[in-house]
Design an enzyme around this catalytic site. Structure first.
Site, PDB file in Angstrom:
ATOM      1  N   HIS A 190       0.823  -1.266   0.121  1.00  0.00           N
ATOM      2  CA  HIS A 190       0.050  -0.062   0.049  1.00  0.00           C
ATOM      3  C   HIS A 190       0.976   1.219  -0.015  1.00  0.00           C
ATOM      4  CE1 HIS A 190      -4.065  -1.779   1.668  1.00  0.00           C
ATOM      5  NE2 HIS A 190      -3.437  -2.861   1.093  1.00  0.00           N
ATOM      6  N   GLU A 213       1.095   3.775   1.603  1.00  0.00           N
ATOM      7  CA  GLU A 213       1.021   4.513   2.851  1.00  0.00           C
ATOM      8  C   GLU A 213       2.551   3.622   3.585  1.00  0.00           C
ATOM      9  OE1 GLU A 213      -1.722   3.641   1.918  1.00  0.00           O
ATOM     10  OE2 GLU A 213      -3.212   4.297   3.183  1.00  0.00           O
TER      11      GLU A 213
END
Length: 174
Positions: free
Chosen positions: A77, A79
């Site tokens: 992901h 992040e």
């Protein structure tokens, strides 16, 4: 963000109040624009268009996009990848003086990674009513049971982030 005696439900209200009390700063919008640019690049490899930028002392130290399809890694992901790169740039996993900008409300994995990295602040665009872990479904960033809390600013460039996601999924469904 709050002391440990605060009730769980108050954290959500406080986070929303912080958003509505302060107008989105031009700085937040500028960094979110960089995260949106990262998100657009994710579409090139059929990944959900989510982008993330980590800022320290007014400088971008990491920026990434979703790469799950590209890498075949379920944890890729935006992040998580940006936090990993930021830790390498800083030389420590303690990102106490950093802000994470992300186009979509982080999921439980990413919210947990943000808490574990000790970032000071999280700014996100679109809410994720299906999987958001920072306000929508959970409030991992302000959970009194955890050892770190994160200041939240929500809704920065939310329309642009939401439109990018909506268009991505509309194209996939047609």
């Amino acid at each position: 963000m709050s002391d440990s005696s605060t009730a769980e439900g108050e954290g959500v209200n406080r986070a929303f109040a912080a958003q509505s009390d302060a107008e989105t700063s031009s700085t937040d919008s500028a960094f979110m624009a960089l995260a949106l640019a990262e998100a657009r690049q994710a579409e090139a490899h059929d990944d959900v268009p989510v982008g993330a930028v980590v800022v320290r002392n007014g400088e971008v130290i990491a920026s990434r996009r979703n790469e799950r399809e590209l890498s075949g890694d379920p944890t890729a992901h935006a992040e998580v990848l940006a936090l990993r790169d930021a830790a390498m740039a800083v030389g420590s996993w303690h990102l106490v003086d950093c802000t994470l900008y992300v186009t979509l409300e982080p999921c439980l994995m990413c919210g947990g990674a943000a808490v574990n990295s000790r970032i000071e602040r999280l700014v996100y665009g679109a809410a994720d009513m299906a999987g958001g872990a920072c306000l929508s479904l959970y409030n991992v960033c302000d959970d009194p049971r955890l050892n770190h809390r994160i200041e939240l600013t929500v809704g920065v460039e939310a329309e642009a982030a939401g439109a990018l996601l909506k268009n991505f999924f509309a194209t996939r469904r047609s």
